[in-house]
Design an enzyme around this catalytic site. Structure first.
Site, PDB file in Angstrom:
ATOM      1  N   HIS A 196       0.831  -1.207   0.000  1.00  0.00           N
ATOM      2  CA  HIS A 196       0.000   0.000   0.000  1.00  0.00           C
ATOM      3  C   HIS A 196       0.864   1.255   0.000  1.00  0.00           C
ATOM      4  CE1 HIS A 196       0.577  -0.761   4.371  1.00  0.00           C
ATOM      5  NE2 HIS A 196       0.778   0.542   4.351  1.00  0.00           N
ATOM      6  N   ARG A 339     -10.963  -5.302 -13.618  1.00  0.00           N
ATOM      7  CA  ARG A 339     -10.458  -6.672 -13.621  1.00  0.00           C
ATOM      8  C   ARG A 339     -10.999  -7.399 -12.397  1.00  0.00           C
ATOM      9  NH1 ARG A 339      -4.101  -7.702 -13.168  1.00  0.00           N
ATOM     10  NH2 ARG A 339      -4.434  -7.169 -10.984  1.00  0.00           N
ATOM     11  N   GLU A 435      -1.827 -13.098 -20.395  1.00  0.00           N
ATOM     12  CA  GLU A 435      -0.642 -12.997 -19.539  1.00  0.00           C
ATOM     13  C   GLU A 435       0.006 -14.340 -19.264  1.00  0.00           C
ATOM     14  OE1 GLU A 435      -1.718 -10.835 -16.012  1.00  0.00           O
ATOM     15  OE2 GLU A 435      -3.553 -11.947 -15.707  1.00  0.00           O
ATOM     16  N   ASP A 459       3.150 -10.355 -16.230  1.00  0.00           N
ATOM     17  CA  ASP A 459       3.054 -11.799 -16.019  1.00  0.00           C
ATOM     18  C   ASP A 459       3.491 -12.577 -17.246  1.00  0.00           C
ATOM     19  OD1 ASP A 459       2.215 -12.431 -13.369  1.00  0.00           O
ATOM     20  OD2 ASP A 459       0.379 -11.332 -13.806  1.00  0.00           O
ATOM     21  N   ARG A 469       8.742 -12.580 -11.145  1.00  0.00           N
ATOM     22  CA  ARG A 469       8.835 -11.123 -11.326  1.00  0.00           C
ATOM     23  C   ARG A 469       9.232 -10.374 -10.060  1.00  0.00           C
ATOM     24  NH1 ARG A 469       2.455  -9.653 -12.401  1.00  0.00           N
ATOM     25  NH2 ARG A 469       2.764  -7.661 -11.409  1.00  0.00           N
ATOM     26  N   CYS A 506      -1.426  -3.585 -20.795  1.00  0.00           N
ATOM     27  CA  CYS A 506      -1.513  -2.832 -19.541  1.00  0.00           C
ATOM     28  C   CYS A 506      -0.374  -3.152 -18.573  1.00  0.00           C
ATOM     29  CB  CYS A 506      -2.867  -3.061 -18.878  1.00  0.00           C
ATOM     30  SG  CYS A 506      -3.226  -4.784 -18.545  1.00  0.00           S
TER      31      CYS A 506
HETATM   32  C1  PEP Z   1       0.414  -7.736 -15.907  1.00  0.00           C
HETATM   33  O1  PEP Z   1       0.577  -8.891 -15.506  1.00  0.00           O
HETATM   34  O2  PEP Z   1       1.086  -7.219 -16.832  1.00  0.00           O
HETATM   35  C2  PEP Z   1      -0.611  -6.866 -15.298  1.00  0.00           C
HETATM   36  C3  PEP Z   1      -0.896  -5.700 -15.792  1.00  0.00           C
HETATM   37  O3  PEP Z   1      -1.241  -7.317 -14.164  1.00  0.00           O
HETATM   38  P1  PEP Z   1      -0.560  -7.342 -12.704  1.00  0.00           P
HETATM   39  O4  PEP Z   1       0.696  -6.535 -12.769  1.00  0.00           O
HETATM   40  O5  PEP Z   1      -1.577  -6.782 -11.770  1.00  0.00           O
HETATM   41  O6  PEP Z   1      -0.335  -8.808 -12.497  1.00  0.00           O
HETATM   42 MG    MG Z   2      -0.896  -9.825 -14.290  1.00  0.00          MG
END
Ligand code: PEP
Ligand code: MG
Length: 608
Positions: A196, A339, A435, A459, A469, A506
């Protein structure tokens, strides 16, 4: 005069920019009050003293929650509601009172002993979420113990203007009300990009570096420091030479940011006239406001996990509906892509852990096993669609059956809402996040069943390259410019287009200037980025001719390694789009040339 050595500490940048100022060391630790044995007649008065301290803390936290609700939105105020619930926890209060009455000890000591028994199992768990909960316990404890000692606890709301705050992490009550005028930069020992505090720093555009080991041990209040949110560095006691170099860099950065704001009202259109839907990624209402300020065309990714995690329990339909409807109304008529819960992975649910969370019970898989949770969330999302344009997006799809099953749930929920007489948009579009490598390879099949695809490159990169990651040890292998990723992205875009639907991206790749060139060259329709990065992304889009970018994309797709891709991109992008350089802030080599090490700098200079 004592010589103070320069120290360069390395971490991970979560919020760009630079900051310079005196350190304010913020320690989230419970004080250790003395143990006092009460005389037999003192117990009643001691119990009353304890209750009064709890009541005063309740008033204080309620006031804070109200302020946060006004300034940041009701969603973030939930974090403080959790602290209030903790303060009023019947077991904690009863156990403290028993300790006072039965063991005849002072309230401070009795309360501390109770809290310690609560935090002991959390401390050893290593689960990020428990660490955050521990911060809550410590924060509440500090407040009550402070009241018992007759004083309000130290707060960041009153630090000297322009401070660099160094802390292990901040409790929500501090993070939510961080004032950028007072707190210029943040250095945190805790590592989460998704904590957060990291998200708040990003939302408030406070340069921040997290995962800085031993920062609290190395720093002391009052010493000069620099936060380098580009390289992920914290420099304590910077040398004169380094300070001068950073001053130059900061002035350059300021000019650069000024030049970006000039396009806030312009359209995200390429030089050959292609419109790119430039949207924003958000977690909280406050970020939706930033997104609008920076001219977003909508919300490309509303990560809803925090609606869950802030409460430590599944939120009710009404709670979710209120948060979502507020964002949808604010954005109306611009679209909001919501989402569904992507819990698991790096967003672990309380009380549950597994040895391989990224490959385990995550996203849709977890939702299918908790059908009530998915149904409740879809009801809330669909009801929010009555207030503007809402689209639903499913995360972590790895096989087609998951999408089919999710679509059946949407249809069932629509029937329910109709039966209940609830308003919603019956034509709500459904999209899928690409992803996983399997989703990318089968993008054509997925595209047959939905209205849009959004590539989650964060992802997709980790699953394709088999690189966690969040693991710093293998961070060098995590590269979204790897040709395997680029080929999967291209394959997904082509498949979506063959089936007549749009496709966006995204993940972090959408905010990489060179990434934008490649994506536009591959034919992407939408990009969704952190609000503060919207001006930079828009400038880049407005400098690109997509036909030339397509030639660049075609060349990189033939390469074999990420290094070759980067090399070619650097060369070609600078040759074909020289104007882009103006919109790519590149830190010079000078200030952090020895980045990457945590050590005493050998050339440490006397700064006293
Ligand atoms: C991604 O995996 O690129 C994504 C946008 O979702 P998050 O980072 O929330 O897993
Ligand atoms: Mg993701």
């Amino acid at each position: 005069m004592t010589a103070r050595r320069e120290r360069i500490l390395r971490g991970v940048s979560v919020s760009h920019g630079f900051a310079r100022g005196p350190v304010h060391l913020h320690r989230s630790v419970l004080p250790e009050p003395d143990e006092r044995v009460l005389a037999s007649g003192q117990v009643k008065a001691e119990l009353a003293r304890f209750r009064a301290a709890v009541a005063a803390t309740r008033d204080e936290l309620s006031g804070l929650a109200e302020r946060v609700r006004k300034e940041m939105g009701r969603d973030f105020a939930e974090f403080i509601e959790v602290q209030l619930a903790l303060l009023g926890d019947g077991d904690v209060l009863a156990s403290t009172e028993r300790y006072i009455a039965e063991k005849g000890r002072n309230a401070e000591f009795a309360y501390l002993e109770t809290l310690k028994s609560l935090t002991r199992p959390m401390a050893g768990s290593g689960v990020a979420l428990f660490q955050e909960r521990m911060l809550d316990v410590i924060d509440v404890g500090r407040r009550v113990l402070g009241r018992l000692g007759g004083e309000a606890p130290e707060s960041l709301h009153s630090v000297a203007p322009g401070s660099i705050v160094v802390a292990h992490d901040l409790p929500p009550s501090e993070a939510a009300l961080l004032n950028p005028e007072l707190v210029r930069g943040l250095v945190l020992e805790s590592g989460g990009r998704t904590s957060h505090t990291a998200i708040m720093a990003k939302a408030k555009e406070i340069p921040a570096v997290v995962g800085v080991e031993m920062a609290c041990k190395a720093a002391s209040t009052g010493q000069p420091a620099i936060v380098d949110g580009y390289r992920g560095l914290a420099v304590l006691n910077p040398s004169r030479q380094r300070t001068r170099a950073y001053e130059g860099e900061m002035a350059r950065y300021e000019r650069y940011r000024q030049s970006l704001t000039a396009v806030a009202g312009e359209e995200p259109v390429t030089t050959d006239g292609r419109f790119i839907d430039l949207s924003a990624n958000i977690e909280f209402l406050a970020e939706a406001r930033s997104a609008l300020k920076y001219g977003a065309r909508g919300i490309g990714l509303f990560r809803t996990e925090y609606i869950f995690l802030a409460r430590m329990r599944p939120p009710t339909e009404e709670e979710q509906y209120e948060v979502l409807a507020e964002v949808v109304r604010l954005l109306n008529p611009l679209p909001v892509i919501v989402r569904t819960f992507d819990l698991g992975g790096d967003k672990l649910i309380p009380g549950y852990s597994e040895s391989n969370p990224f490959l385990g019970w995550r996203g849709l898989r977890l939702c299918f096993d908790n059908p009530e949770m998915l149904r409740t969330q879809l009801r809330a999302i669909l009801r929010a669609s009555a207030h503007g344009t809402v689209k639903v997006m499913f995360p972590m799809v790895s096989v087609l059956e998951e999408l089919r099953r999710a679509l059946l749930v949407v249809e069932a929920v629509k029937r329910e809402l109709k039966r209940d007489g609830q308003e919603f948009d019956p034509g709500v579009e459904i999209g899928v996040m690409v992803e996983t490598p399997s989703a990318a390879l089968l993008a054509g099949e997925l595209a047959r069943h939905c209205s849009f695809l959004s590539i989650g490159s964060n992802d997709l990169t980790q699953y394709t390259l088999a690189v966690d990651r969040g693991n710093e040890r293998v961070a060098g292998l995590y590269d979204h410019f790897h040709p395997a990723i680029l080929q999967l992205i291209k394959h997904s875009i082509d498949a979506a287009h063959r089936h007549g639907i749009w496709v966006g991206l995204c993940g972090e790749f959408a905010s990489d200037p060179l990434g934008i060139v490649v994506l536009l060259g591959m034919g992407i329709d939408e990009l969704s980025v952190t609000p503060a990065l919207l001006p930079e992304a828009k400038n880049i889009i407005r400098s690109i001719d997509t036909r030339a970018a397509a030639e660049v994309a075609e060349s990189v797709l033939k390469l074999a390694t990420a290094v070759e891709v980067r090399r070619l991109l650097n060369r070609e992008v600078h040759r074909r789009f020289p104007q882009l350089a103006r919109f790519m802030f590149k830190p010079e080599n000078g200030p952090g040339k020895d980045e990457g090490e945590q050590r005493d700098n050998g050339e440490g200079v006397d700064v006293d």
